[in-house]
Scaffold this motif. Structure first.
Motif, PDB file in Angstrom:
ATOM      1  N   ALA A  60       0.830  -1.206   0.000  1.00  0.00           N
ATOM      2  CA  ALA A  60       0.000   0.000   0.000  1.00  0.00           C
ATOM      3  C   ALA A  60       0.866   1.258   0.000  1.00  0.00           C
ATOM      4  O   ALA A  60       0.586   2.226  -0.722  1.00  0.00           O
ATOM      5  N   LYS A  61       1.931   1.281   0.818  1.00  0.00           N
ATOM      6  CA  LYS A  61       2.808   2.457   0.876  1.00  0.00           C
ATOM      7  C   LYS A  61       3.557   2.660  -0.438  1.00  0.00           C
ATOM      8  O   LYS A  61       3.710   3.794  -0.918  1.00  0.00           O
ATOM      9  N   LEU A  62       4.019   1.583  -1.041  1.00  0.00           N
ATOM     10  CA  LEU A  62       4.756   1.692  -2.300  1.00  0.00           C
ATOM     11  C   LEU A  62       3.841   2.170  -3.439  1.00  0.00           C
ATOM     12  O   LEU A  62       4.242   3.002  -4.269  1.00  0.00           O
ATOM     13  N   LEU A  63       2.614   1.650  -3.469  1.00  0.00           N
ATOM     14  CA  LEU A  63       1.671   2.097  -4.489  1.00  0.00           C
ATOM     15  C   LEU A  63       1.318   3.565  -4.313  1.00  0.00           C
ATOM     16  O   LEU A  63       1.162   4.315  -5.295  1.00  0.00           O
ATOM     17  N   ASP A  64       1.180   3.999  -3.072  1.00  0.00           N
ATOM     18  CA  ASP A  64       0.900   5.409  -2.819  1.00  0.00           C
ATOM     19  C   ASP A  64       2.031   6.290  -3.355  1.00  0.00           C
ATOM     20  O   ASP A  64       1.777   7.357  -3.937  1.00  0.00           O
ATOM     21  N   ARG A  65       3.270   5.851  -3.181  1.00  0.00           N
ATOM     22  CA  ARG A  65       4.404   6.636  -3.690  1.00  0.00           C
ATOM     23  C   ARG A  65       4.410   6.643  -5.212  1.00  0.00           C
ATOM     24  O   ARG A  65       4.699   7.679  -5.841  1.00  0.00           O
ATOM     25  N   LEU A 113      -3.819  -5.163  -4.479  1.00  0.00           N
ATOM     26  CA  LEU A 113      -3.938  -4.761  -3.073  1.00  0.00           C
ATOM     27  C   LEU A 113      -5.335  -5.066  -2.538  1.00  0.00           C
ATOM     28  O   LEU A 113      -5.485  -5.576  -1.408  1.00  0.00           O
ATOM     29  N   ALA A 114      -6.375  -4.762  -3.335  1.00  0.00           N
ATOM     30  CA  ALA A 114      -7.752  -5.043  -2.902  1.00  0.00           C
ATOM     31  C   ALA A 114      -7.973  -6.535  -2.702  1.00  0.00           C
ATOM     32  O   ALA A 114      -8.640  -6.956  -1.739  1.00  0.00           O
ATOM     33  N   MET A 115      -7.419  -7.358  -3.594  1.00  0.00           N
ATOM     34  CA  MET A 115      -7.543  -8.807  -3.435  1.00  0.00           C
ATOM     35  C   MET A 115      -6.854  -9.279  -2.161  1.00  0.00           C
ATOM     36  O   MET A 115      -7.407 -10.073  -1.387  1.00  0.00           O
ATOM     37  N   GLU A 116      -5.640  -8.797  -1.930  1.00  0.00           N
ATOM     38  CA  GLU A 116      -4.890  -9.236  -0.757  1.00  0.00           C
ATOM     39  C   GLU A 116      -5.562  -8.773   0.536  1.00  0.00           C
ATOM     40  O   GLU A 116      -5.614  -9.527   1.522  1.00  0.00           O
ATOM     41  N   ARG A 117      -6.093  -7.570   0.544  1.00  0.00           N
ATOM     42  CA  ARG A 117      -6.805  -7.092   1.732  1.00  0.00           C
ATOM     43  C   ARG A 117      -8.048  -7.945   2.001  1.00  0.00           C
ATOM     44  O   ARG A 117      -8.392  -8.220   3.163  1.00  0.00           O
ATOM     45  N   LEU A 124      -6.253  -8.159  13.429  1.00  0.00           N
ATOM     46  CA  LEU A 124      -5.569  -7.031  12.801  1.00  0.00           C
ATOM     47  C   LEU A 124      -6.093  -6.720  11.397  1.00  0.00           C
ATOM     48  O   LEU A 124      -5.630  -5.775  10.766  1.00  0.00           O
ATOM     49  N   ALA A 125      -7.032  -7.516  10.933  1.00  0.00           N
ATOM     50  CA  ALA A 125      -7.599  -7.308   9.596  1.00  0.00           C
ATOM     51  C   ALA A 125      -8.743  -6.306   9.691  1.00  0.00           C
ATOM     52  O   ALA A 125      -9.917  -6.676   9.738  1.00  0.00           O
ATOM     53  N   LEU A 126      -8.406  -5.040   9.758  1.00  0.00           N
ATOM     54  CA  LEU A 126      -9.400  -3.991   9.954  1.00  0.00           C
ATOM     55  C   LEU A 126     -10.159  -3.704   8.664  1.00  0.00           C
ATOM     56  O   LEU A 126      -9.570  -3.635   7.579  1.00  0.00           O
ATOM     57  N   ASP A 127     -11.482  -3.490   8.803  1.00  0.00           N
ATOM     58  CA  ASP A 127     -12.299  -3.200   7.628  1.00  0.00           C
ATOM     59  C   ASP A 127     -11.879  -1.907   6.935  1.00  0.00           C
ATOM     60  O   ASP A 127     -12.037  -1.767   5.722  1.00  0.00           O
ATOM     61  N   LYS A 128     -11.341  -0.952   7.696  1.00  0.00           N
ATOM     62  CA  LYS A 128     -10.993   0.330   7.080  1.00  0.00           C
ATOM     63  C   LYS A 128      -9.915   0.158   6.021  1.00  0.00           C
ATOM     64  O   LYS A 128      -9.901   0.870   5.008  1.00  0.00           O
ATOM     65  N   TYR A 129      -9.000  -0.800   6.207  1.00  0.00           N
ATOM     66  CA  TYR A 129      -7.981  -1.049   5.201  1.00  0.00           C
ATOM     67  C   TYR A 129      -8.578  -1.717   3.972  1.00  0.00           C
ATOM     68  O   TYR A 129      -8.160  -1.468   2.831  1.00  0.00           O
ATOM     69  N   LYS A 130      -9.562  -2.576   4.181  1.00  0.00           N
ATOM     70  CA  LYS A 130     -10.211  -3.253   3.069  1.00  0.00           C
ATOM     71  C   LYS A 130     -11.037  -2.269   2.242  1.00  0.00           C
ATOM     72  O   LYS A 130     -11.009  -2.292   1.005  1.00  0.00           O
ATOM     73  N   THR A 131     -11.773  -1.396   2.929  1.00  0.00           N
ATOM     74  CA  THR A 131     -12.584  -0.411   2.202  1.00  0.00           C
ATOM     75  C   THR A 131     -11.701   0.590   1.469  1.00  0.00           C
ATOM     76  O   THR A 131     -12.013   1.010   0.345  1.00  0.00           O
ATOM     77  N   GLU A 132     -10.591   0.955   2.096  1.00  0.00           N
ATOM     78  CA  GLU A 132      -9.674   1.885   1.437  1.00  0.00           C
ATOM     79  C   GLU A 132      -9.078   1.267   0.177  1.00  0.00           C
ATOM     80  O   GLU A 132      -8.977   1.920  -0.866  1.00  0.00           O
ATOM     81  N   ALA A 133      -8.712  -0.006   0.233  1.00  0.00           N
ATOM     82  CA  ALA A 133      -8.154  -0.680  -0.939  1.00  0.00           C
ATOM     83  C   ALA A 133      -9.180  -0.773  -2.060  1.00  0.00           C
ATOM     84  O   ALA A 133      -8.847  -0.581  -3.244  1.00  0.00           O
ATOM     85  N   ILE A 178     -18.534   4.150   1.763  1.00  0.00           N
ATOM     86  CA  ILE A 178     -17.493   4.574   2.714  1.00  0.00           C
ATOM     87  C   ILE A 178     -16.361   5.228   1.927  1.00  0.00           C
ATOM     88  O   ILE A 178     -15.740   4.597   1.062  1.00  0.00           O
ATOM     89  N   PRO A 179     -16.048   6.501   2.186  1.00  0.00           N
ATOM     90  CA  PRO A 179     -15.050   7.210   1.385  1.00  0.00           C
ATOM     91  C   PRO A 179     -13.633   6.926   1.850  1.00  0.00           C
ATOM     92  O   PRO A 179     -13.396   6.333   2.913  1.00  0.00           O
ATOM     93  N   LEU A 180     -12.678   7.369   1.045  1.00  0.00           N
ATOM     94  CA  LEU A 180     -11.285   7.352   1.460  1.00  0.00           C
ATOM     95  C   LEU A 180     -11.094   8.267   2.664  1.00  0.00           C
ATOM     96  O   LEU A 180     -11.834   9.243   2.822  1.00  0.00           O
ATOM     97  N   PRO A 181     -10.130   7.991   3.525  1.00  0.00           N
ATOM     98  CA  PRO A 181      -9.906   8.834   4.701  1.00  0.00           C
ATOM     99  C   PRO A 181      -9.688  10.301   4.314  1.00  0.00           C
ATOM    100  O   PRO A 181      -8.908  10.612   3.424  1.00  0.00           O
ATOM    101  N   GLY A 182     -10.452  11.167   4.969  1.00  0.00           N
ATOM    102  CA  GLY A 182     -10.333  12.595   4.723  1.00  0.00           C
ATOM    103  C   GLY A 182     -10.959  13.069   3.429  1.00  0.00           C
ATOM    104  O   GLY A 182     -10.793  14.232   3.045  1.00  0.00           O
ATOM    105  N   GLN A 183     -11.699  12.210   2.731  1.00  0.00           N
ATOM    106  CA  GLN A 183     -12.334  12.590   1.475  1.00  0.00           C
ATOM    107  C   GLN A 183     -13.813  12.225   1.507  1.00  0.00           C
ATOM    108  O   GLN A 183     -14.289  11.573   2.434  1.00  0.00           O
ATOM    109  N   ALA A 184     -14.523  12.661   0.457  1.00  0.00           N
ATOM    110  CA  ALA A 184     -15.953  12.363   0.380  1.00  0.00           C
ATOM    111  C   ALA A 184     -16.261  11.387  -0.744  1.00  0.00           C
ATOM    112  O   ALA A 184     -17.430  11.152  -1.055  1.00  0.00           O
ATOM    113  N   LYS A 185     -15.229  10.805  -1.346  1.00  0.00           N
ATOM    114  CA  LYS A 185     -15.420   9.976  -2.532  1.00  0.00           C
ATOM    115  C   LYS A 185     -15.274   8.501  -2.182  1.00  0.00           C
ATOM    116  O   LYS A 185     -14.256   8.075  -1.652  1.00  0.00           O
TER     117      LYS A 185
END
Length: 528
Positions: A60-65, A113-117, A124-133, A178-185
């Motif tokens: 996730a961090k590498l893809l963000d970069r 990433l979405a598949m792996e999440r 530790l498998a939080l839904d917020k990471y799955k929804t974000e992916a 459910i939007p991305l963190p800090g966004q409305a999309k």
């Protein structure tokens, strides 16, 4: 568990650039001043990353970069593609194809990433990471679809199936809004935009209309409602799709009577139509109360076009018959005018074209009365009663949606035609275009509005004689937007000069107007 059409990683992380610090150092050394070289290097690094086995948090961090770098590089590539002519210039096509490869690699990374999440379980498998992916994968799908629309290309196999799977997986889990963190999309936001683009025949549009369509899609796609097929009443057509298919929404006039109909969803556009109607009313008000309403009138035409586009579908009117023939052709008004004027820039009455009317070759300025490029040959894939499908390369002769063509088959007379749609296919982005035949025997003429500014001059135009169009008046083919009902023009042809009055607009493209005309009583306006 989410299943998408992306290969699972299979190489060790040490074989890819999987350390964030290392990636940052490497990216800082990329030659951004050479976007083509930089894009190829970045694509290779990202495709290698997609093959590497990594912890999902690290991926996730590498893809963000990578995404940050893409935001800088993709606009540069698109600018290179837009500055050229995709149907004729290799450099423009190369830039467009690199942009597509780069965007596709990023989209595949986010799908992975979405598949792996989705496979993660435990405390530790939080839904917020799955929804974000899921949201990131849908966002990258929207970005990819927009890019392919702007570059007149067909989306890769599996694209629509994966879009449907991403959204309906989110819907099943209750995460679609459910939007991305800090966004409305949210995933639903990006999915609706992608669906609405899938309902848009962008390959029939000029670049300006594509850009405007994408703007409206961003603003208004949230007005779409997704419903089960049971809401489609008999006799009321709608766009519909099957989540298990690899297709965008397609227009159907009535519900199919089959067991498979239970899996069909409908895109309800009523709220969208209401928003577009309100927008249209505001624009029409502005047009009535502005001194120079040209830009507003253009936007009104765009909104009217898209309103029709999103209510129905273009239907084939004629049967297609396969062909193995070839045609030779040229494109653009100036080149066609030259050829129909006896291969000369000087009109038969001895009047030479003003220098500013000569075409620009893009390298040496005006052509100094040099002849335009020679005709090129293209393959005819199929024919119909109204046109044909062409494939091949048309070097020096741009093939754009709405462009004029002069073409002929073996031992056949020249005919005037209009490019209706364009697709750039495969790795080499070979041109395919649908062509409508509009009339034989085009004639080179010159026109000048009676009422115009003092420094105006005669302009190149073409005439289609009435004899070639039974029951119709003769037509003038003019560049730009000159039509007004009963507007009077000087018409200069081989017989001399006459005054004519436009009667109706029979066809309009992004660059040209076809208007019927008749002889007019000589105006009292000043003669030129």
């Amino acid at each position: 568990m989410l299943k998408l059409s992306v290969a699972p990683p299979y190489i060790d992380a040490s074989l890819a650039m999987s350390d964030l610090g290392q990636l940052n150092d490497w990216l800082r050394q990329r030659p951004l001043g050479q976007p083509l070289e930089c894009a190829e290097q970045l694509r290779q690094a990202l495709e290698q990353l997609n093959r590497a086995r990594l912890p999902t948090a690290q991926r996730a961090k590498l893809l963000d970069r990578h995404q940050q770098e893409h935001k800088i590089l993709l606009p540069l590539l698109e600018r290179l593609a837009a500055n050229g002519e995709l149907s004729t210039q290799h450099r423009a096509r190369h830039a467009a194809r690199l942009a597509q490869h780069l965007a596709l690699a990023l989209h595949n990374g986010y799908k992975l990433l979405a598949m792996e999440r989705s496979e993660e379980h435990g405390l530790l498998a939080l839904d917020k990471y799955k929804t974000e992916a899921l949201c990131l994968a849908m966002r990258s799908a929207r970005q990819l679809a927009f890019l392919y629309a702007r570059t007149y290309s067909t989306l890769p196999e599996g694209f629509w199936l994966d879009c449907h799977r991403l959204f309906f997986h989110a819907l099943e889990k209750g995460w679609e809004n459910i939007p991305l963190p800090g966004q409305a999309k949210s995933p639903a936001h990006y999915y609706r935009q992608t669906l609405l683009l899938g309902m848009t025949a962008s390959n029939r549009m000029a670049p300006a209309l594509i850009d405007y369509s994408l703007l409206l899609i961003r603003k208004h796609a949230d007005q779409l409602d997704l419903l089960h097929l049971g809401h489609l009443t008999s006799g009321h057509g709608s766009f519909a799709f099957q989540p298990g298919s690899d297709h965008p929404p397609r227009f159907i006039s009535e519900a199919p009577d089959s067991p498979s109909a239970q899996g069909i969803w409908v895109v309800d556009t009523h709220s969208l139509e209401a928003e577009l109607k309100s927008k249209l009313q505001k624009l029409q008000y502005l047009a009535r109360h502005q001194q120079s309403p040209f830009e507003v009138e253009e936007e009104i035409q765009h909104v009217l076009y898209l309103t029709m586009e999103w209510q129905s579908a273009i239907l084939r009117r004629h049967e297609r018959l396969p062909s193995e023939e070839e045609v030779e052709l040229v494109s653009s008004l100036s080149t066609i005018w030259y050829m129909t004027n006896g291969a000369a820039w000087t009109f038969p009455n001895g009047e030479a074209l003003p220098q500013e009317l000569l075409p620009d070759n893009g390298m040496h300025g005006k052509l100094q009365r040099m002849p335009p490029p020679l005709p090129v040959r293209m393959q005819v894939v199929n024919t119909s009663a109204s046109g044909m499908l062409l494939r091949g390369e048309a070097q020096y002769h741009p093939l754009r949606a709405g462009e004029l063509l002069l073409l002929r088959g073996s031992s056949q007379p020249w005919q005037l035609a209009v490019v209706r749609w364009v697709n750039l296919c495969g790795e080499q982005m070979e041109t395919e275009c649908g062509v409508e035949l509009v009339g034989p025997q085009p004639e080179a003429v010159m026109t000048l509005p009676l009422l115009t500014h003092p420094n105006d001059h005669y302009h190149m135009a073409l005439r289609l004689p009435a004899a070639a169009r039974p029951g119709k008046q003769p037509q003038l083919v003019l560049g730009g937007r000159q039509y007004q009902r009963q507007r009077e023009f000087y018409l200069l042809d081989r017989q001399g000069r006459q005054v004519v009055s436009s009667t109706s607009l029979s066809l309009q493209t992004a660059g040209y107007q076809f208007m019927e005309y008749r002889p007019a009583v000589l105006s009292t306006a000043a003669h030129h």
